[in-house]
Write a protein that holds these residues in place. Sequence first.
Motif, PDB file in Angstrom:
ATOM      1  N   LEU A 196       0.830  -1.201   0.000  1.00  0.00           N
ATOM      2  CA  LEU A 196       0.000   0.000   0.000  1.00  0.00           C
ATOM      3  C   LEU A 196       0.870   1.260   0.000  1.00  0.00           C
ATOM      4  CD1 LEU A 196      -3.109   0.426   0.101  1.00  0.00           C
ATOM      5  CD2 LEU A 196      -2.827   0.972   2.527  1.00  0.00           C
ATOM      6  N   TYR A 197       1.923   1.259   0.815  1.00  0.00           N
ATOM      7  CA  TYR A 197       2.820   2.414   0.861  1.00  0.00           C
ATOM      8  C   TYR A 197       3.590   2.569  -0.451  1.00  0.00           C
ATOM      9  CZ  TYR A 197       2.300   4.205   5.583  1.00  0.00           C
ATOM     10  OH  TYR A 197       1.816   4.831   6.696  1.00  0.00           O
ATOM     11  N   ASP A 198       3.948   1.463  -1.054  1.00  0.00           N
ATOM     12  CA  ASP A 198       4.648   1.535  -2.330  1.00  0.00           C
ATOM     13  C   ASP A 198       3.746   2.162  -3.397  1.00  0.00           C
ATOM     14  OD1 ASP A 198       7.008   0.722  -4.016  1.00  0.00           O
ATOM     15  OD2 ASP A 198       5.451  -0.434  -5.034  1.00  0.00           O
ATOM     16  N   GLU A 199       2.494   1.774  -3.396  1.00  0.00           N
ATOM     17  CA  GLU A 199       1.534   2.329  -4.360  1.00  0.00           C
ATOM     18  C   GLU A 199       1.285   3.810  -4.070  1.00  0.00           C
ATOM     19  OE1 GLU A 199      -0.739   1.966  -7.781  1.00  0.00           O
ATOM     20  OE2 GLU A 199       0.539   0.457  -6.825  1.00  0.00           O
TER      21      GLU A 199
ATOM     22  N   THR B 198       3.376   5.902  -2.675  1.00  0.00           N
ATOM     23  CA  THR B 198       4.584   6.638  -3.068  1.00  0.00           C
ATOM     24  C   THR B 198       4.580   6.927  -4.564  1.00  0.00           C
ATOM     25  OG1 THR B 198       5.856   5.598  -1.280  1.00  0.00           O
ATOM     26  CG2 THR B 198       7.101   6.572  -3.092  1.00  0.00           C
ATOM     27  N   LYS B 199       4.243   5.927  -5.348  1.00  0.00           N
ATOM     28  CA  LYS B 199       4.201   6.102  -6.804  1.00  0.00           C
ATOM     29  C   LYS B 199       3.108   7.095  -7.207  1.00  0.00           C
ATOM     30  CE  LYS B 199       5.912   1.410  -7.679  1.00  0.00           C
ATOM     31  NZ  LYS B 199       5.555   0.038  -8.142  1.00  0.00           N
ATOM     32  N   PHE B 200       1.977   7.036  -6.516  1.00  0.00           N
ATOM     33  CA  PHE B 200       0.861   7.926  -6.824  1.00  0.00           C
ATOM     34  C   PHE B 200       1.244   9.386  -6.544  1.00  0.00           C
ATOM     35  CE2 PHE B 200      -2.954  10.173  -5.205  1.00  0.00           C
ATOM     36  CZ  PHE B 200      -3.733  10.162  -6.365  1.00  0.00           C
ATOM     37  N   TYR B 201       1.802   9.634  -5.350  1.00  0.00           N
ATOM     38  CA  TYR B 201       2.183  11.004  -4.990  1.00  0.00           C
ATOM     39  C   TYR B 201       3.308  11.515  -5.896  1.00  0.00           C
ATOM     40  CZ  TYR B 201      -0.568  10.927  -0.638  1.00  0.00           C
ATOM     41  OH  TYR B 201      -1.585  10.907   0.279  1.00  0.00           O
TER      42      TYR B 201
ATOM     43  N   ASP C 288      13.561  12.195  -8.634  1.00  0.00           N
ATOM     44  CA  ASP C 288      13.168  10.817  -8.957  1.00  0.00           C
ATOM     45  C   ASP C 288      13.859   9.812  -8.036  1.00  0.00           C
ATOM     46  OD1 ASP C 288      11.514  11.637 -10.995  1.00  0.00           O
ATOM     47  OD2 ASP C 288      12.989  11.324 -12.585  1.00  0.00           O
ATOM     48  N   ALA C 289      15.138  10.056  -7.739  1.00  0.00           N
ATOM     49  CA  ALA C 289      15.898   9.125  -6.903  1.00  0.00           C
ATOM     50  C   ALA C 289      15.262   8.993  -5.523  1.00  0.00           C
ATOM     51  CB  ALA C 289      17.348   9.583  -6.779  1.00  0.00           C
ATOM     52  N   TYR C 290      14.742  10.098  -4.997  1.00  0.00           N
ATOM     53  CA  TYR C 290      14.152  10.079  -3.661  1.00  0.00           C
ATOM     54  C   TYR C 290      12.636   9.912  -3.692  1.00  0.00           C
ATOM     55  CZ  TYR C 290      18.544  11.039  -1.376  1.00  0.00           C
ATOM     56  OH  TYR C 290      19.830  10.919  -0.902  1.00  0.00           O
ATOM     57  N   MET C 291      12.085   9.753  -4.892  1.00  0.00           N
ATOM     58  CA  MET C 291      10.640   9.546  -5.054  1.00  0.00           C
ATOM     59  C   MET C 291       9.856  10.588  -4.243  1.00  0.00           C
ATOM     60  SD  MET C 291       9.895   7.201  -7.252  1.00  0.00           S
ATOM     61  CE  MET C 291       8.231   6.658  -6.894  1.00  0.00           C
ATOM     62  N   LEU C 292      10.268  11.853  -4.377  1.00  0.00           N
ATOM     63  CA  LEU C 292       9.532  12.922  -3.718  1.00  0.00           C
ATOM     64  C   LEU C 292       8.136  13.012  -4.344  1.00  0.00           C
ATOM     65  CD1 LEU C 292      12.276  15.699  -3.416  1.00  0.00           C
ATOM     66  CD2 LEU C 292      11.756  13.795  -1.881  1.00  0.00           C
ATOM     67  N   GLY C 293       7.172  13.463  -3.562  1.00  0.00           N
ATOM     68  CA  GLY C 293       5.797  13.486  -4.044  1.00  0.00           C
ATOM     69  C   GLY C 293       5.064  14.734  -3.642  1.00  0.00           C
ATOM     70  N   TYR C 294       3.820  14.827  -4.094  1.00  0.00           N
ATOM     71  CA  TYR C 294       2.960  15.947  -3.705  1.00  0.00           C
ATOM     72  C   TYR C 294       1.583  15.403  -3.372  1.00  0.00           C
ATOM     73  CZ  TYR C 294      -0.014  20.052  -3.887  1.00  0.00           C
ATOM     74  OH  TYR C 294      -0.923  21.027  -3.566  1.00  0.00           O
TER      75      TYR C 294
END
Length: 620
Positions: free
Chosen positions: A121-124, A126-129, A157-163
């Motif tokens: 769930l957290y992986d999904e 992370t990708k969504f944000y 991208d390396a840190y998979m930052l999100g919003y």
Amino acid sequence: MAISIPDELVENIRQSVNIVDVVSPYVALKKQGRNLFGRCPWHEERTPSFSVNEEKQIFHCFSCGRGGNAFTFLMEKEELSFPQAVAKVASMTGIELDSTYTVSSDEKRQISQHQRDLLALYDEATKFYHYLLVNAEIGDDALQYLHQRGLDDTTIDAYMLGYAPEGDALYNYFNEKKVDYQLMRESELFIVWDDGTLHDRFVDRILFTIRNREGAPIAFSGRRMSNDTTIAKYMNSPESALFDKSEELFNFDLAKTTIKKSKVVILFEGFMDVIAAFQAGIHNGVASMGTSLTKTQVRRLGQSAEEINIAYDADTAGQAATYRAIDLINKNSSLKIKIINIPDGQDPDEYLRSQGIDALREVLTRNLKDPVEFNLNYLRKDYDLSNQSDIFNYIEQVLPALAQVKEPLVRQTYMQQLATEFNVSSSGLEEQLRNLMMQQQASRQTENTRVKDNYVPILETPNLVEKPVLSQVEQAEQILLTWMLKHQDAWLKVTSRLDFHFVDVVYETLFMLADGYKQKNQIQEIDNWADFMDFVKEPDLVRVLSQLDQIDDAMMQELDQVDEYIGVLLNRAPLEEKIKQKQRELLEAKQVNNEVLATQLSFEVLSLLREKQAAQSNQQ
């Protein structure tokens, strides 16, 4: 389907190898009496303090406290899971493991299916944000903000930052995917309203992804985008089944390879500081969750590094955190400490934006200060050094820091500086320091008198190796628990007391694990400590067990003495804790110059000390 290695096979593998063969590739061992000794592979030392007992098949370092059996050694030295360590020993002895056993690198920790579902769930999420940040129009302002902060797209991208936008974007996304309501509720990704409905926890925030040591997302830290100061600037995920903030270190999964190779770790205060350093080519940076560094985090870093460079912010909070970190690291590791001094009071992220990548890299690798110098400067802020009384109080505060310095020349240099600056006698300072060092040394000496003579005897260690300073209560706990594990009569005597419990949770935990181990194996006494260590598994607990096994059997002869140890834990421990608390309050009162409260607390401390003395006299 992968299954765990059966206990019987684990024991067979352990008995098929000699621990000396496991340790020897890492440590040059030399026979000394019944044991073999060498220099500990986890820290620098001139006098060998790493011991291997071939008869019991266990190891123990008298300096840093690490210990365990062959599996434990490989788990800590190679950062393996327990099944991986078992598999590695099996390969050394020629024992083949069935392919269905769980030993692969992606199974470093045994986790439940429920935890796997949460990780997915957290992986999904992370990708969504991350998608909303870099690909959706709704994330444009957040992406522009990160670019203005100096981050390029590769780093983002390396840190998979999100919003996380306003509204319930994540909930709606998962709801469309028919994700289980209860799983979403337990994930802590959402806030539960009184009517039971779920709503996004993070709203209008840039998200930093917090990952475990294997690199799997387990939590988020969100920075607000709005200028509304009534809302917290940063908000972190609460602790959950996946996330314990006292254990995790931001970026450790990406930094651990560089840390192991360089033997140096840089400790930053903020996530942006770590990322800025990464973009500057510094890949061995980590950050704790805020400035609250913990023992667990320090010990984890000590397993991979030999030196730690602290790069906290230059503001008041950052400097106070640096002072606390120095003390915590000194007490819980053998890590060599240096303080990174960033010019103009800037934090690493600010310095990157103002001076550029090359300048930041130069500062982080070369602008290093000694921790003693930092402490001397930091303690100045509490005193008016134009006042003679404050000068003496300041010197009284800094001398203990100098007494911890091992190099005589370094000590002498700082002593001379103090004498010159404050126009005091250098010989007088040296005498004070010598007395203080003698007191510290005396506190490390083995006490050989009985409990009723106010001290509990502790084990002796090899020559020239200093033992950690233990309180009288903890000494009693160590000996009593060891006695109980090795001798059934002591076990029965203690467990017959319904009011008994250990003071420290680590000994109470080992006591409960020992009870389960004895019942499982239908035994009365634990004589196979290597096997018990396999049962315990947790490295920190195994380390304590290895210390207990070093206690001299001569300390466990007279059964009547068990009652005296019990008395220490049930009667003296609460009183000593009360004394420590009052002494802490007294110190705080003095620091804020509250003379009335300080006087009152001084009388309370004196009264408690008299009560302690009376209790000791009654036991004699």
